[in-house]
Design a protein around this motif. Structure first.
Motif, short mmCIF file in Angstrom:
data_model
loop_
_atom_site.label_atom_id
_atom_site.label_comp_id
_atom_site.label_asym_id
_atom_site.label_seq_id
_atom_site.Cartn_x
_atom_site.Cartn_y
_atom_site.Cartn_z
N LYS B 144 37.53 14.05 -3.74
CA LYS B 144 36.81 13.10 -4.57
C LYS B 144 36.30 11.96 -3.71
O LYS B 144 35.14 11.54 -3.84
CB LYS B 144 37.76 12.55 -5.66
N ARG B 145 37.16 11.45 -2.82
CA ARG B 145 36.76 10.32 -2.00
C ARG B 145 35.65 10.71 -1.01
O ARG B 145 34.74 9.91 -0.76
CB ARG B 145 37.98 9.80 -1.22
N ALA B 147 33.42 12.95 -1.54
CA ALA B 147 32.18 13.03 -2.32
C ALA B 147 31.61 11.65 -2.59
O ALA B 147 30.39 11.46 -2.67
CB ALA B 147 32.43 13.77 -3.63
N GLU B 148 32.51 10.65 -2.73
CA GLU B 148 32.03 9.29 -2.98
C GLU B 148 31.69 8.56 -1.69
O GLU B 148 31.24 7.42 -1.74
CB GLU B 148 33.12 8.48 -3.73
N LYS B 150 33.87 7.47 0.48
CA LYS B 150 34.83 6.39 0.74
C LYS B 150 35.91 6.90 1.69
O LYS B 150 36.14 8.09 1.82
CB LYS B 150 35.44 5.94 -0.58
N HIS B 152 39.36 8.19 3.17
CA HIS B 152 40.40 8.98 2.51
C HIS B 152 41.59 9.19 3.42
O HIS B 152 42.25 10.21 3.38
CB HIS B 152 39.83 10.34 2.07
N GLU B 201 43.17 2.25 -5.56
CA GLU B 201 42.18 3.33 -5.43
C GLU B 201 42.67 4.45 -4.52
O GLU B 201 42.10 5.54 -4.52
CB GLU B 201 40.87 2.77 -4.89
N TRP B 237 39.11 5.20 -11.70
CA TRP B 237 39.78 5.90 -10.61
C TRP B 237 40.34 7.25 -11.02
O TRP B 237 40.62 8.08 -10.16
CB TRP B 237 40.92 5.06 -10.05
#
Lengths: 503, 499
Positions: B144-145, B147-148, B150, B152, B201, B237
């Motif tokens: 998920k991170r 993909a965003e 951010k 990880h 997060e 989140w």
């Protein structure tokens, strides 16, 4: 006067299981049943279903022990209800584990003094053992890199493409890159020269296998050690070796004591071995031994301190049964060095005998070597009429489970049958197997070749269609069976290319 | 004429084990012996040494099953040589595992259609189960991170300080930070509010325990779910929950079916349960169930494809015995829903008997709740003269193994004794335990109080304080040293990590 009552269940205790209603009702398979049933019925139903499982002792695919002496069975039964991890409550069982660790460490020539204790632990199998060893390497490497101020986020491990699937699991779950040395036709283990070449600054260790799953071969750990020592001197990277002796660890010390593969080589820092393979114990026990305390980072070890004794634990599993540990100790003291040696010699003899019988048929190439795990891997000289997969299926009819595999890259075009010789595979069974293989070959020779006919049908169709260009198309219809077989063969080849992960 | 021989080897087969030379020689403990010995001797020697282990059924420290019906023992012995992982060779055993997974998934109200198979696997215990579940959460969060876009690299997990040691193992081995919600006196489980506050997060999941190791309490998963859902809708989140139902998973559905703690709560994505605790099987089996296929990242699964059947596997261990899986299935169909419920009700009844017996002595505070895992955790009202560790030691003389623990931070000053009521702990045993505890208390009352370091200090500063200096006898010195060391060592040792 007796008045008969019709309450159901009043005479249930009289009915034998097969007379009762319990064998008439289908058991729920997805939800728990609402009611309880008598224990005899539960036992019978499950026992009967399990009749359709393969017979463990005829399972020639597996290295894992399938027979133990009745005395050992008694010990196993008696300790089924002991939770191994309760060290305080079962101090003797804990002590037995420690003794086994020390015995195995000595067997592998671990360099420690007379009064020093070995560093090692009992696990559920070589998978857990390998994960623990890999974790130790990873943590050591990270600590060193941090000290040097270099990046430590891309660790990798160098192995041969012939590794067992648990190395791939370790790599995937613990985020380590797997760098595989590809095989080549005729060379089915890891090439030490290529392996040493692939080592870079991010390599946490090189894993060598003593007893390759597919052909039973021992990799040349000594050569690997020499090449790596040289490279380490040039680069200063200090890359260590781990030996996956899952099968070979209990064979080499007895049959080939002069073979240097263990802690006698200075770069070997940890070794794992399966107690449930040639350690001659039922499934569920493995061992990992470290060279010394320095090779196991203390931060990974959980200390359970009891007054007077420090019990360090480093395992992935917590609660588990004690039976297999006790059984391993039983085997060590029951057999001793001479006992293990005699058993391994028997296995080697029977393997040789089987190999000769198979060679005599004249139809097979032997792929396994003489020095290594006692198994026979063989491929068909001519696979145009039928494949090893078909032989494997036909052998099942006689009760034998003999698996067929394709080799890992880059030798995927080679397919072999493999028979593992365990302690309980006696000479009579070996002779019988050869007889049955002969029978199967004879049968398949007589069956019209499905390959050829499928091809012919295909070819004929095209030819006929072109010949009868206009009208009156004459098509050779493939028989239903031929179509089926063609589809099956195509699918089987497709699916078989994924089979190399099986132990 | 008979010629008697003096070669000792010739009579080896005649001698009973205790007449033979094998019981005279000491067994090597560090190296493999050179020679073999007869199997009877090997069996006898090991059997005799093992007599000095504790008696499993009197081990009141453990949740793990110590008794099964003889029919089940027969099934287990018959399958001890089956390597569970050989799915192709033992298709029925594999099928039995799948059935167990489905039954347990339905027991936990997994949202499945009628013919949809459940997502789950049998493991060696809850440790492996938790590691697999944690790995799934970590991978999902990383994906998920990524993909965003951010970072990880700093995952963390929020739990209570009362977690079992395997969560700490998971955190340390898989490089996840462990954020623990501290306990306090009178509240020995994770506080849902504090837990939700700690979520950030980088949190891959919040782990709630159904059946805390120390006092058997069920954490309030519903409240946690509600608070977390609220926070998620604010932050976006999407933090999930894992329920560690190692003990409680086979209790709550039978005794407290209306208690919502399982997949009925939306944020619960995976649950683990120990088959070898209240699943009533011997040590060596656990289960982990995922809510749906989406909650188990495909990249973690290894596919072993056999013609006609796709067998996905996701375990840490490979080869292992089949006995416990078969035993679990036996229990599920032998007992059924009503059988499990009856057994749990019996356990609860016997727990009440023990609890009342202890309360009647007037010397104990009961720390465990009535609702939860059937166990009794109790502490001394007055531990100045003798503490719980002494009671535990003295009970050993009667054969009972009753452990004493200190609570985790921030309640380390509370020490408890804990008795776990298993299936085979009958009422007679409960009554007998109470009688023996009374005997122990009586004995301890008659002994001089343990000397605290304070009274023993020489009040040499004349005029400052008049302290009584009593001359310590040998045993009192020993005992003082022992007690001090024990407290010191316990501080370091994760006693609360013991299952």
């Amino acid at each position: 006067m007796v008045i008969t009552t019709t309450t159901p269940g009043s005479d249930e205790h009289i009915c034998s299981t097969f007379a009762s209603r319990y064998v008439r009702t289908p058991l729920p398979k997805f939800k728990m049943p609402e009611q309880a049933i008598p224990k005899e019925a539960a036992y019978q139903i499950i026992n009967d279903e399990l009749l359709l499982d393969g017979i463990p002792r005829l399972n020639l695919a597996s290295f894992v022990t399938t027979w133990m002496e009745p005395e050992c069975d008694k010990l196993i039964m008696a300790s089924l209800n002991k939770n191994y991890v309760d060290m305080d409550e079962y101090p003797v069982t804990t002590e037995l584990q420690n003794r086994c660790v020390n015995m195995i460490a000595h067997l592998f020539n671990a360099p420690f003094g007379e009064t020093e204790t070995a560093v090692g632990v009992g696990t559920v199998g070589s998978s857990e053992a390998i994960m623990l060893a890999g974790l130790a390497f990873k943590r050591k490497w990270q600590a060193r890199r941090k000290l040097e101020g270099k990046p430590y986020d891309k660790p990798n491990i160098v192995t041969g493409a012939n590794v067992q699937v648990c190395w791939e699991k370790f790599a995937r779950y613990f985020e380590v890159e797997l760098k595989e040395v590809k095989l080549s036709e005729g060379y089915y283990v890891m090439d030490p020269v290529k392996a040493a070449e692939m080592v870079d600054e991010n390599t946490i260790c090189v894993a060598a296998i003593l007893g390759s799953t597919l052909t039973g071969e021992f990799e040349n750990v000594k050569l690997l050690n020499e090449l790596l020592v040289k490279k380490n001197k040039e680069t200063g990277w200090d890359t260590p070796i781990h030996v996956d002796a899952a099968s070979g660890g209990f064979i080499a010390p007895f049959l080939h004591p002069e073979l240097e593969w263990d802690f006698r080589l200075p770069l070997v820092k940890s070794i794992n071995v399966s107690g449930h393979k040639y350690g001659l114990v039922y499934a569920g026990v493995g061992w990992v031994i470290w060279r010394s305390k320095e090779d196991l980072p203390d931060e990974l070890v959980f200390h359970i301190n009891y007054l007077g004794s420090d019990q360090p634990t480093f395992t992935l599993n917590f609660s588990k049964g004690s039976s297999q540990i006790i059984a391993q100790y039983y085997q060590f003291i029951r057999l001793g060095f001479e006992g293990y040696k005699n058993i391994m010699e028997n296995c080697t003899e029977n393997a040789r005998m089987l190999k000769e019988g198979i060679e005599k048929t004249g139809r097979f190439d032997i792929v396994s070597k003489d020095v290594g795990v006692p198994l026979v891997a063989f491929s068909l000289k001519d696979s145009s009429k039928y494949t090893v997969f078909q032989i494997s299926e036909n052998l099942r009819r006689f009760g034998w489970i003999v698996p067929a595999y394709t080799m890992p890259p880059n030798a995927e075009h080679i397919a072999v049958l493999r028979v593992v010789i365990r302690e309980d595979f006696s000479r009579t069974l070996a002779e019988r197997l050869v007889t049955d293989i002969d029978r199967v070959l004879k049968e398949m020779d007589e069956v019209p070749s499905s390959h050829v006919s499928a091809k012919a049908a295909h070819v004929t169709t095209t030819v006929d269609e072109t010949q009868d260009g206009n009208g009156g198309r004459k098509r050779v219809e493939k028989s239903v069976r031929e179509t089926q077989e063609e589809v099956i063969n195509t699918w089987r080849r497709f699916v078989a290319s994924k089979r190399t992960g099986v132990c | 004429m008979v010629l008697s021989k003096t070669a000792s080897e010739s009579d080896v087969s005649v001698h009973s084990t205790f007449a033979s030379r094998y019981v005279r020689t000491s067994l090597p403990r560090f190296r493999m012996p050179e020679n073999s010995i007869p199997k009877e001797a090997a069996y006898q020697i090991i059997n005799d040494e093992l007599m000095l282990d504790g008696n499993p059924r009197l081990n009141l420290a453990s949740f793990v099953t110590t008794w099964m019906e003889p029919e089940c023992d027969k099934l287990m012995m018959a399958s001890i040589n089956k390597n569970y992982v050989d799915m192709d060779e033992y298709p029925v055993t594999t099928e039995l595992q799948n059935r167990c997974v489905n039954m347990i998934a339905h027991l936990f109200n997994a949202p499945l259609e009628e013919s949809e198979p459940a997502v789950g696997v049998g493991t060696v215990g809850s440790s492996e189960a938790i590691m697999l579940a944690g790995l799934a959460f970590k991978r999902k969060w990383q994906n998920k991170r990524k993909a965003e876009g951010k970072p990880h690299d700093k995952p963390n997990i929020v739990t209570g300080a009362n977690v079992q040691v395997c969560w700490e193992k998971f955190a340390r081995y898989f490089e996840v930070e462990l954020k623990e919600v501290k306990l306090r006196e009178d509240y020995f489980v994770m506080d849902p509010e504090k837990a939700v506050e700690m979520v950030d997060e980088n949190t891959i999941c919040v782990a709630a325990i159904l059946g805390s190791t120390l006092n058997g309490e069920f954490e309030d998963v519903k409240l946690l779910n509600d608070l977390l859902a609220e926070k998620n809708s604010k932050t976006g989140w999407d933090t999930p929950i894992h329920v560690d139902a190692a003990s409680g998973g086979f209790i709550a559905p039978f005794l407290y079916p209306e208690l919502e703690w399982d997949f009925r709560l939306k944020l619960v994505k995976s649950i683990n349960v120990s088959g070898h605790k209240y699943g009533l099987v011997y040590a060596g089996i656990g289960w982990v169930i995922w809510r749906s296929k989406e909650d188990l990242p495909e990249e973690l699964i290894f596919h072993i494809n056999y013609l006609g059947a796709d067998q996905p596997t996701f375990t840490l261990n490979f080869s292992k015995g089949s006995s416990q899986v078969i035993a679990q299935y036996y229990q599920l169909i032998r007992l059924g829903f009503e059988g499990y419920r009856n057994i749990m009700e019996n356990c609860r009844e016997n727990m009440q008997v023990l609890k009342e017996g202890l309360e009647n002595t007037g010397r104990f505070n009961i720390v465990s709740k009535d609702n939860g895992v059937p166990l009794v955790a109790f502490s001394l009202k007055d531990s100045r003269r003798h503490d719980e560790f002494e009671v535990s030691d003295y009970l050993r003389r009667f054969g009972w193994i009753v452990p004493a623990y200190t609570m985790p931070p921030d309640a380390q000053h509370v020490t408890v004794l804990r008795v776990v009521i298993r299936e085979d702990f009958s009422r007679t045993l409960a009554e007998r335990l109470v009688v023996d505890i009374r005997k122990v208390l009586h004995e301890l009352d008659g002994l001089p109080a343990k000397i605290t370091p304070k009274t023993a200090v020489d009040g040499g500063e004349a005029g400052k304080s008049v302290t009584v200096v009593s001359k310590k006898s040998d045993i009192e010195t020993q005992r003082e040293i022992t007690t001090v060391w024990r407290k010191f060592v316990l501080e370091r040792k994760k006693m609360n990590g013991v299952c």
